[in-house]
Design an enzyme around this catalytic site. Structure first.
Site, PDB file in Angstrom:
ATOM      1  CG  LEU A 613      -1.844  -1.084   1.145  1.00 31.47           C
ATOM      2  CD1 LEU A 613      -2.809  -1.173   2.415  1.00 31.47           C
ATOM      3  CD2 LEU A 613      -2.940  -1.128   0.156  1.00 31.47           C
ATOM      4  N   GLY A 616       6.648   3.838   4.694  1.00 33.25           N
ATOM      5  CA  GLY A 616       6.797   5.017   5.857  1.00 33.25           C
ATOM      6  C   GLY A 616       8.322   4.819   6.086  1.00 33.25           C
ATOM      7  CB  SER A 619       6.991   0.010   8.659  1.00 33.51           C
ATOM      8  OG  SER A 619       5.852   1.050   8.709  1.00 33.51           O
ATOM      9  CB  SER A 620       6.948  -1.598   3.268  1.00 31.79           C
ATOM     10  OG  SER A 620       7.967  -1.175   2.847  1.00 31.79           O
ATOM     11  CE  LYS A 635       2.339  -0.037  10.989  1.00 30.81           C
ATOM     12  NZ  LYS A 635       2.208   0.868  12.201  1.00 30.81           N
ATOM     13  CG  ASP A 734       7.953   8.914  11.265  1.00 31.62           C
ATOM     14  OD1 ASP A 734       8.116  10.200  10.834  1.00 31.62           O
ATOM     15  OD2 ASP A 734       7.793   8.052  10.425  1.00 31.62           O
TER      16      ASP A 734
END
Ligand SMILES: *[C@@H]1O[C@H](CO)[C@@H](O)[C@H](O)[C@H]1NC(C)=O
Ligand SMILES: *[C@@H]1O[C@H](CO)[C@@H](O)[C@H](O)[C@H]1NC(C)=O
Ligand SMILES: *[C@@H]1O[C@H](CO)[C@@H](O)[C@H](O)[C@H]1NC(C)=O
Ligand SMILES: *[C@@H]1O[C@H](CO)[C@@H](O)[C@H](O)[C@H]1NC(C)=O
Ligand SMILES: *[C@@H]1O[C@H](CO)[C@@H](O)[C@H](O)[C@H]1NC(C)=O
Ligand SMILES: *[C@@H]1O[C@H](CO)[C@@H](O)[C@H](O)[C@H]1NC(C)=O
Ligand SMILES: *[C@@H]1O[C@H](CO)[C@@H](O)[C@H](O)[C@H]1NC(C)=O
Ligand SMILES: *[C@@H]1O[C@H](CO)[C@@H](O)[C@H](O)[C@H]1NC(C)=O
Ligand SMILES: *[C@@H]1O[C@H](CO)[C@@H](O)[C@H](O)[C@H]1NC(C)=O
Length: 888
Positions: A613, A616, A619-620, A635, A734
């Site tokens: 999707l 970040g 993370s993906s 995640k 974050d």
């Protein structure tokens, strides 16, 4: 009934109506029974004409089902009844959750031409009865749990063209009869446990196009026969135990584009006939025992993009003819016995992205014009015999991510121009050379660099305080030089082991045990703060860095992922989604979801790029549809820090604790999976995406009208979530609009809170020295404190609030040199702009009420983004102020 009569009438000319009705009733009963067993979505309901049901195509005379496509439906159950559909020619059950043995009764489907059972959980052995499917052209059993040998009975499948068995647990050997199939074009059996030799008649009877047998236990030679008819396009035999040489006949396959034979025991020289393979784009033969010269004939393969011959026994020189390879992107010849110099002609390879000649006996010097290869990202020349100086022109390689020149005989000084390579991130390694002189302060401009090694040279002078601009530094080594003076006060330095500074008689201060005299000067500390503050402002202003890098591991992972994706794009057959990693730990915290979540399916989903999707900082995010129908977001932590692996139990405890953190505006983990060095965190799937998407990608969703009350509610929700986090003493690492998720009712949930817990640097759970969050949201004081604090969170929140008020990105070229959203808003008065002109006019002009509220919220945002941390309100206070705006 009317329908039946109509068709009987229509067709009665050539089929007796009673026969037709009988046949139709036959499939009718079967399909009803199948539907009872499998509950196929959309079947039955209102319509008795099964020929209109989804996935069903009936034959011309509408009497029998000819084609049945039940793929991607998460079905499970007993499929034996399908064998009653006698007219079936085409059956696709792929991407479901069928398990148990493949029913032998499928062998009764004598008309069948296409059978796809891939991507299920079928176990047991392949039923020999499938050998009766005399008309079968395509058989796909890949990605199941099949065991045992490939049954001899299948040799009856004389019409087979596509035969796919990959990603199972099949053993035994590849039967000789596969080589007798006269129509075979595609044969894949990779990722199994197959041993023995590749049949030496394979491909001799048919025009084989694709052969993929990687990751098995195959031994013996690569048979000449696979090249015999010259039609081979893709050959993948990586990761076996193959011996012997690469047959010269490979040159007969001019359409061969991809050859991957790495990680075997191949010997001998490469055939010069490779020059005839005009389509060759990808040649990978690393980790074998190949010898003799690197043949210059590769230069004739003008489309060659990657040549990897690493870790073999090649000798001789690098062929100067390689300069003709204008499409070459990666040249990897490391770990051989190559000598001679780096041919100047190589600089003609304008597309070269990676040049890895490390661990050879290359001598000569680094060409002055090495940066003529303007796309170079990896220059890896370590462990050779390279002499001379590092050319000053190296600063022109602006795209370099990694520069490895260690363990050579380089002399002279370190050119300050290295500081121009702003992208340098993975490593700068100049160790074990004969470099002298001072460290250029310009190295401090490398704000993305993670690893710096200048050890074992004759470098002297002070370690310049400007190196505090190395904001991403994690690994550093200055040992065994002639450095003097105090070690600058800089977190990554003091956190390093003292071995990183040892062997320098004149160095003092932390982390060494020798104290410094008073030589540092009284103004020392504050001077450094000012310097690094300016540097970070410059960094922020330059708009170059998008993220502050987190760890070496993150970067290496990202790089590797990128490469692998590129490799996959070049090679569609190797879809990578086939490995079955072993889960080492995993749990679902929410009792009533345990049934619905299948951890294997979670892992599988994250192996497919199409499920991704977004990405970040840490993370993906992937979407994972469970066999039960439940949809999750998964995640995948990018910064799989080694320490997390080592502190697995601690991490699991933290996650469990977090899963109990109850607040409506926090996204809590509902489970996790750990395999290899990867951690996956499970969350509910939120269909409305992120606040970032809502604000900045609304053109993509035209149904969304900007709406101030919705935005204000979101702003309050985010503030409440953060206030709660601060209340339980968690600092978010974050905060950004990309980390605010929206549920079906646009209720915001603050995400990435796990990261804060798992990677909190102050608690020593991670070796991260520079965690700051996303670009544009970083509080200014971070430059000198290197600490994320509660007031720092308030600042980042203020940026999110400004984003909602202005519908502008936190950083944008429009703001002008060196400015971000905060500065742009703060400097509005000097530009002669009123507050109204800052607000998104699509919202502020709708009504006086909205405008009044927006101006009030703007005041709150300005308070939050005050440059003095102590002047910013507490999160709790922010909630109160915003609620007051809403109520008035
Ligand atoms: C069945 O009929 C109803 C009402 O006519 C309709 O709403 C529904 O979609 C139909 N279902 C199927 C599976 O066709
Ligand atoms: C239906 O047509 C197919 C050819 O399309 C034929 O082989 C089959 O026998 C027919 N079925 C019946 C029941 O006649
Ligand atoms: C599946 O159904 C068939 C009958 O249609 C039955 O003979 C068989 O035992 C069933 N298999 C399993 C595993 O239940
Ligand atoms: C179908 O297959 C089963 C098992 O292979 C067999 O026992 C049976 O006789 C077959 N039925 C027909 C009609 O061919
Ligand atoms: C199975 O193999 C066939 C033949 O190569 C192919 O058409 C089909 O797409 C494959 N199935 C999946 C799910 O990849
Ligand atoms: C193949 O696997 C089966 C089942 O796992 C086992 O019984 C058999 O011994 C294996 N055969 C070989 C040759 O390894
Ligand atoms: C394969 O074909 C060759 C000759 O065409 C024949 O001698 C051999 O017996 C066949 N092997 C099998 C297993 O069918
Ligand atoms: C196939 O390759 C061999 C060895 O290189 C060569 O002698 C032969 O002429 C080639 N055959 C064709 C048809 O190109
Ligand atoms: C090289 O690649 C291009 C683009 O993919 C293709 O059109 C061309 O035919 C290829 N050249 C050869 C010799 O295969």
């Amino acid at each position: 009934m009317a329908f039946l009569l109509f068709f009987s009438f229509l067709l009665s000319g050539f089929i007796s109506s009673s026969e037709l009705v009988c046949a139709q009733l036959h499939d009718q009963a079967t399909l009803s029974a199948i539907n009872k067993e499998l509950a196929v979505p959309g079947w039955g309901a209102n319509n008795s004409d099964y020929c209109t049901w989804p996935g069903i195509i009936c034959g011309l005379n509408r009497s029998m089902v000819e084609k049945l496509d039940l793929s991607h439906l998460e079905l499970r159950g007993n499929i034996t009844l399908l064998s009653e559909l006698k007219g079936l020619k085409w059956l696709d059950l792929s991407y479901n959750s069928f398990h148990g043995s493949i029913p032998s009764a499928l062998g009764n489907l004598s008309e069948l031409e296409f059978l796809d059972l891939s991507l299920n959980k079928f176990g047991g052995s392949i039923p020999p009865e499938l050998g009766s499917l005399k008309n079968l052209r395509s058989l796909n059993l890949s990605n199941n749990l099949l065991i045992g040998e490939i049954p001899a009975e299948l040799q009856g499948l004389e019409k087979l063209q596509d035969f796919q068995l990959s990603s199972n647990r099949l053993n035994g050997s590849i039967p000789i009869w596969v080589g007798n199939l006269t129509h075979l074009k595609i044969f894949t059996a990779y990722e199994n446990d197959l041993g023995g030799k590749i049949p030496d008649n394979l491909g001799s009877a048919s025009e084989l196009h694709l052969l993929n047998l990687h990751s098995n236990q195959l031994d013996g030679p690569i048979p000449k026969s696979i090249f015999a008819l010259g039609k081979l396009e893709i050959l993948i035999l990586t990761q076996n135990k193959l011996t012997g040489g690469l047959p010269e006949e490979i040159g007969n396959c001019s359409g061969l584009s991809s050859v991957r034979i790495g990680n075997n025991n191949l010997i001998g020289s490469l055939p010069r006939s490779v020059g005839n393979i005009s389509s060759l784009t990808y040649f990978e033969a690393d980790n074998n025992n190949l010898s003799d010269e690197v043949v210059s004939e590769f230069a004739k393969c003008s489309n060659l993009t990657l040549l990897n011959l690493a870790s073999n026994g090649f000798t001789g020189k690098i062929p100067p003819e390689f300069g003709q390879l204008l499409n070459l992107q990666e040249l990897i010849l490391s770990g051989n016995n190559l000598f001679g110099d780096i041919p100047e002609s190589i600089l003609e390879c304008k597309n070269l992205n990676k040049l890895d000649l490390s661990n050879n006996r290359i001598n000569g010097s680094i060409p002055n014009d090495i940066c003529n290869m303007s796309r170079l990202q990896y220059l890896v020349l370590g462990q050779n015999s390279i002499r001379g100086e590092i050319p000053h022109q190296i600063g022109n390689c602006v795209k370099l991510l990694e520069l490895e020149l260690g363990r050579n005989y380089l002399t002279g000084t370190i050119p300050p121009e290295i500081g121009h390579i702003k992208n340098l991130q993975i490593a700068l390694n100049l160790s074990y050379n004969h470099l002298h002189g001072a460290l250029p302060p310009e190295l401090g401009k490398l704000d993305k660099l993670v690893s710096l090694d200048v050890s074992n040279n004759q470098l002297s002078g002070n370690i310049p305080s400007q190196l505090k601009g190395l904001l991403s530094l994690i690994d550093v080594d200055f040992s065994n030089n002639l450095f003097t003076g105090p070690i600058p006060t800089f977190v990554p330095f003091q956190k390093s082991p003292n071995s990183s500074f040892m062997g320098n008689k004149g160095l003092c201060g932390e982390p060494l045990n020798s104290l410094c005299g008073n030589s540092g000067g009284p103004d020392h500390q504050s001077y450094h703060h000012r310097v690094s503050y300016r540097i970070i402002l410059a960094v922020i202003g330059s708009g170059l860095a998008v993220f502050i890098s987190v760890t070496v591991v993150v970067l290496l992972f990202m790089m590797r992922e990128k490469q692998e994706r590129a490799a996959k794009a070049a090679d569609p057959e190797d879809d990578g989604a086939n490995s079955h990693p072993t889960i080492v730990a995993g749990n679902v915290f929410v009792e009533n979801l345990r049934q619905a979540i299948d951890l294997d399916a979670v892992v599988k989903a994250t192996l497919k790029d199409s499920n991704k999707l977004n990405s970040g900082t840490f993370s993906s995010i992937y979407k994972a549809v469970m066999p039960s129908g439940l949809v999750l977001t998964v995640k995948r932590l990018k910064s799989m820090d080694r320490t997390i692996i080592h502190h697995q139990n601690k991490m699991i405890r933290e996650l469990e604790r977090l899963s109990k953190l109850c607040h409506d505006n926090l996204e809590r983990p509902i489970g996790f999976v750990i395999y290899e060095d990867v951690a996956l965190l499970l969350h509910h799937y939120l269909p409305n995406g992120t606040l970032y998407q809502l604000l900045h990608e609304s053109t993509k969703q035209p149904e969304y009208e900007p709406n101030w009350p919705t935005r204000l509610s979101i702003a309050i929700g985010v503030a409440e979530g953060l206030a709660f986090l601060h209340h339980v003493a968690i600092i978010h690492l974050d905060i950004s609009s990309g980390n605010v998720l929206l549920d079906a009712n646009f209720r915001p949930l603050v995400g990435e809170i796990e990261i804060s817990k798992l990677l909190d640097p102050s608690r020593g759970t991670a070796s991260i020295s520079a965690v700051a969050g996303s670009f544009g949201y970083i509080p200014p004081e971070y430059a000198y404190t290197m600490q994320v604090t509660a007031p720092g969170n308030v600042y980042s929140y203020g940026v999110v609030l400004l984003e909602m008020l202005t519908t502008r990105l936190p950083v944008d070229d429009e703001f002008g040199e060196g400015a971000d959203l905060v500065k742009w808003v703060q400097s509005a008065p000097t530009r002669g702009e009123t507050p109204e002109q800052i607000l998104d006019s699509r919202l502020s002009t709708v009504s006086f009420g909205w405008r009044r509220e927006m101006l009030a919220a703007l005041k709150v945002a300005l308070l939050c983004t005050d440059s003095t941390p102590a002047k910013r309100p507490k999160m709790k206070k922010v909630v109160e102020m915003l609620q007051e705006i809403k109520q008035n």
